[in-house]
Design an enzyme around this catalytic site. Structure first.
Site, PDB file in Angstrom:
ATOM      1  N   TYR A 144       0.822  -1.212   0.000  1.00  0.00           N
ATOM      2  CA  TYR A 144       0.000   0.000   0.000  1.00  0.00           C
ATOM      3  C   TYR A 144       0.855   1.262   0.000  1.00  0.00           C
ATOM      4  O   TYR A 144       0.491   2.265  -0.591  1.00  0.00           O
ATOM      5  CB  TYR A 144      -0.914   0.030   1.237  1.00  0.00           C
ATOM      6  CG  TYR A 144      -2.239  -0.662   1.057  1.00  0.00           C
ATOM      7  CD1 TYR A 144      -2.297  -1.990   0.659  1.00  0.00           C
ATOM      8  CD2 TYR A 144      -3.434   0.006   1.297  1.00  0.00           C
ATOM      9  CE1 TYR A 144      -3.512  -2.630   0.508  1.00  0.00           C
ATOM     10  CE2 TYR A 144      -4.658  -0.621   1.150  1.00  0.00           C
ATOM     11  CZ  TYR A 144      -4.691  -1.937   0.752  1.00  0.00           C
ATOM     12  OH  TYR A 144      -5.897  -2.551   0.607  1.00  0.00           O
ATOM     13  N   LYS A 195       2.985 -15.360   1.932  1.00  0.00           N
ATOM     14  CA  LYS A 195       3.197 -16.044   0.655  1.00  0.00           C
ATOM     15  C   LYS A 195       4.708 -16.303   0.552  1.00  0.00           C
ATOM     16  O   LYS A 195       5.385 -15.847  -0.368  1.00  0.00           O
ATOM     17  CB  LYS A 195       2.669 -15.148  -0.491  1.00  0.00           C
ATOM     18  CG  LYS A 195       2.640 -15.817  -1.848  1.00  0.00           C
ATOM     19  CD  LYS A 195       1.571 -16.888  -2.001  1.00  0.00           C
ATOM     20  CE  LYS A 195       1.697 -17.583  -3.350  1.00  0.00           C
ATOM     21  NZ  LYS A 195       0.861 -18.788  -3.478  1.00  0.00           N
ATOM     22  N   ASP A 228      -3.127 -18.217  -0.195  1.00  0.00           N
ATOM     23  CA  ASP A 228      -4.138 -18.889  -1.035  1.00  0.00           C
ATOM     24  C   ASP A 228      -4.837 -19.994  -0.248  1.00  0.00           C
ATOM     25  O   ASP A 228      -6.056 -20.151  -0.287  1.00  0.00           O
ATOM     26  CB  ASP A 228      -3.508 -19.424  -2.340  1.00  0.00           C
ATOM     27  CG  ASP A 228      -2.227 -20.210  -2.133  1.00  0.00           C
ATOM     28  OD1 ASP A 228      -1.676 -20.215  -0.995  1.00  0.00           O
ATOM     29  OD2 ASP A 228      -1.757 -20.844  -3.099  1.00  0.00           O
ATOM     30  N   ASP A 252      -6.403  -7.083   3.806  1.00  0.00           N
ATOM     31  CA  ASP A 252      -7.522  -6.400   3.138  1.00  0.00           C
ATOM     32  C   ASP A 252      -8.450  -7.442   2.517  1.00  0.00           C
ATOM     33  O   ASP A 252      -9.667  -7.402   2.692  1.00  0.00           O
ATOM     34  CB  ASP A 252      -6.971  -5.456   2.058  1.00  0.00           C
ATOM     35  CG  ASP A 252      -8.086  -4.763   1.291  1.00  0.00           C
ATOM     36  OD1 ASP A 252      -9.031  -4.293   1.946  1.00  0.00           O
ATOM     37  OD2 ASP A 252      -8.012  -4.712   0.050  1.00  0.00           O
ATOM     38  N   ASP A 256     -12.284  -9.011   4.106  1.00  0.00           N
ATOM     39  CA  ASP A 256     -13.570  -8.967   3.382  1.00  0.00           C
ATOM     40  C   ASP A 256     -14.189 -10.358   3.300  1.00  0.00           C
ATOM     41  O   ASP A 256     -15.406 -10.519   3.402  1.00  0.00           O
ATOM     42  CB  ASP A 256     -13.383  -8.416   1.960  1.00  0.00           C
ATOM     43  CG  ASP A 256     -13.714  -6.927   1.877  1.00  0.00           C
ATOM     44  OD1 ASP A 256     -13.524  -6.232   2.895  1.00  0.00           O
ATOM     45  OD2 ASP A 256     -14.154  -6.474   0.817  1.00  0.00           O
TER      46      ASP A 256
HETATM   47  C1  IPM Z   1     -10.397  -1.345   3.856  1.00  0.00           C
HETATM   48  C2  IPM Z   1     -10.648  -0.717   2.513  1.00  0.00           C
HETATM   49  C3  IPM Z   1      -9.488   0.219   2.184  1.00  0.00           C
HETATM   50  C4  IPM Z   1      -8.223  -0.624   2.148  1.00  0.00           C
HETATM   51  C5  IPM Z   1      -9.656   1.029   0.899  1.00  0.00           C
HETATM   52  C6  IPM Z   1     -10.981   1.744   0.838  1.00  0.00           C
HETATM   53  C7  IPM Z   1      -8.521   2.000   0.700  1.00  0.00           C
HETATM   54  O1  IPM Z   1     -10.828  -1.680   1.546  1.00  0.00           O
HETATM   55  O2  IPM Z   1     -10.311  -0.602   4.865  1.00  0.00           O
HETATM   56  O3  IPM Z   1     -10.290  -2.573   3.909  1.00  0.00           O
HETATM   57  O4  IPM Z   1      -7.907  -1.195   1.108  1.00  0.00           O
HETATM   58  O5  IPM Z   1      -7.542  -0.696   3.166  1.00  0.00           O
HETATM   59 MG    MG Z   2     -10.885  -3.655   2.297  1.00  0.00          MG
END
Ligand code: IPM
Ligand code: MG
Length: 368
Positions: A144, A195, A228, A252, A256
């Protein structure tokens, strides 16, 4: 009487509605438990762009610098989607605020209450007992923020862009320390995800994590998994994990995945902790729900306020050392769900209540 000082940054979309519920919950708890709030609202994200020409206005940043914590709503929406990617609210507000306060430790608790098990896309038999996994994500390093980060046009006219994944020992050590602390309050299991079969940063990651856990608490059961495989194991059997420790981009993605298997984004809170201590000697942190701005339901009293309320609980726990009060909020949310209150996102097509009513139900379940 203790006063807790924090900025509140409602942001865009459903942010203001759910923030208002979280503030009411904190106020009520404070009145009953002998603490008061000192909090002011500042603009961030799209509303920052509209009102100040910046997704992270200087006034917001300096107010946060004066505070002991940040309670964050959410940023972004269709109105700002046509801006260049680096100027869109998510990237232009979230990434710089993380960096400004060196918020290196992102804690994302993946909780699925058994009452909501049918919301998970996983098989009922897999999630009948609920899910309880904590994702500890490194938040200010890796690909990042690594340099060089660039885009250029080559002599032959084609374009080339570069992102750089980079980690230093100290960055890996400090996030491992956070994971160890968190694990010691849970099942004492850490699965570090990398990884290392491909990436140099992951080879270093694996070595430093192992050494660090061994040094800090050898009684912790630690394992390593390639990312993975971790993505696959998470859907196969999420409860094999207790704490998942991983670098920025893997975190990240996996967080999710964890969010969706826990049924609704509207239930998931998060804490991003910094290197700095606040005026009380606790971690300075930013607390935000995982669900985003949900522009389709914004302003309609339909948003689920639970994630914002649970983020406020995390703020009490980590930035104000108020464990008892944090647990009281978490219990009230759990009881609200147990008692059958459902916002639309968790209603499975049946009857639901609005944001305000959900908030009132939570407040009614706070300790008297
Ligand atoms: C998160 C989001 C952010 C990230 C984005 C919106 C920059 O997806 O907080 O997980 O990638 O960290
Ligand atoms: Mg995210």
């Amino acid at each position: 009487m203790i006063t807790i000082r924090f900025t509140n940054l409602p942001g865009d979309g459903i942010g203001p509605e759910v923030m208002s519920v979280a503030l009411k919950v904190l106020e009520t708890l404070g009145l009953r438990n002998g603490f008061s709030l000192q909090t002011s609202e500042y603009d961030i994200g799209g509303i920052g762009i509209d009102r100040h020409g910046s997704a992270l206005p200087d006034s917001t940043l300096s107010a946060c610098q004066e505070a002991d914590a940040i309670l964050f709503g959410s940023v972004g929406g269709p109105k700002w989607e046509s801006l260049p990617p680096t100027e869109q609210p998510e990237r232009a507000a979230l990434l710089p605020i993380r960096k400004a306060f060196e918020l290196f430790a992102n804690l994302r608790p993946g909780n699925l209450y058994p009452e909501l098990a049918d919301l998970s896309p996983l098989r009922p038999s897999t999630v009948a007992k609920g899910i309880d996994v904590l994702c500890v994500r490194e938040l200010t390093g890796g690909i990042y923020f690594g340099l060089p980060k660039s885009r250029e046009t080559l002599a032959n006219g084609e374009e080339r862009s570069i992102d750089t994944m980079v980690y230093k020992t100290s960055e890996i050590e400090r996030i491992t320390e956070i994971a160890v602390k968190a694990a010691s309050l849970r099942e004492k299991k850490i699965c570090s995800v990398d990884k290392a079969n491909v990436l140099e940063t992951s080879v270093l990651w694996r070595k430093v994590v192992s050494e660090c856990i061994q040094r800090l608490d050898p009684t912790i059961e630690s394992t390593h998994m390639y990312v993975d495989n971790a993505a696959m194991q998470l859907v196969r059997d999420p409860n094999q994990f207790d704490v998942i420790l991983t670098e920025n981009m893997f975190g990240d993605i996996l967080s999710d995945e964890l969010a969706v298997i826990c049924g609704s984004l509207g239930m998931l809170a998060s804490a991003s902790l910094g290197t700095g201590k606040n005026s009380l000697g606790h971690s300075f942190g930013l607390y935000e729900p995982a669900g985003g701005t949900a522009p389709d339901i914004a302003g309609k009293n339909l948003a689920n306020p639970c994630a914002q309320v649970l983020s406020a609980a995390l703020m009490l726990r980590y930035s104000f050392g108020m464990e008892k009060e944090a647990s009281a909020i978490e219990s009230a949310v759990k009881q609200t769900i147990r008692d059958g209150f459902r916002s639309v996102d968790i209603s499975s097509g049946s009857e639901f209540v609005g944001t305000d009513e959900m908030g009132e139900a939570i407040i009614d379940r706070l300790p008297a």
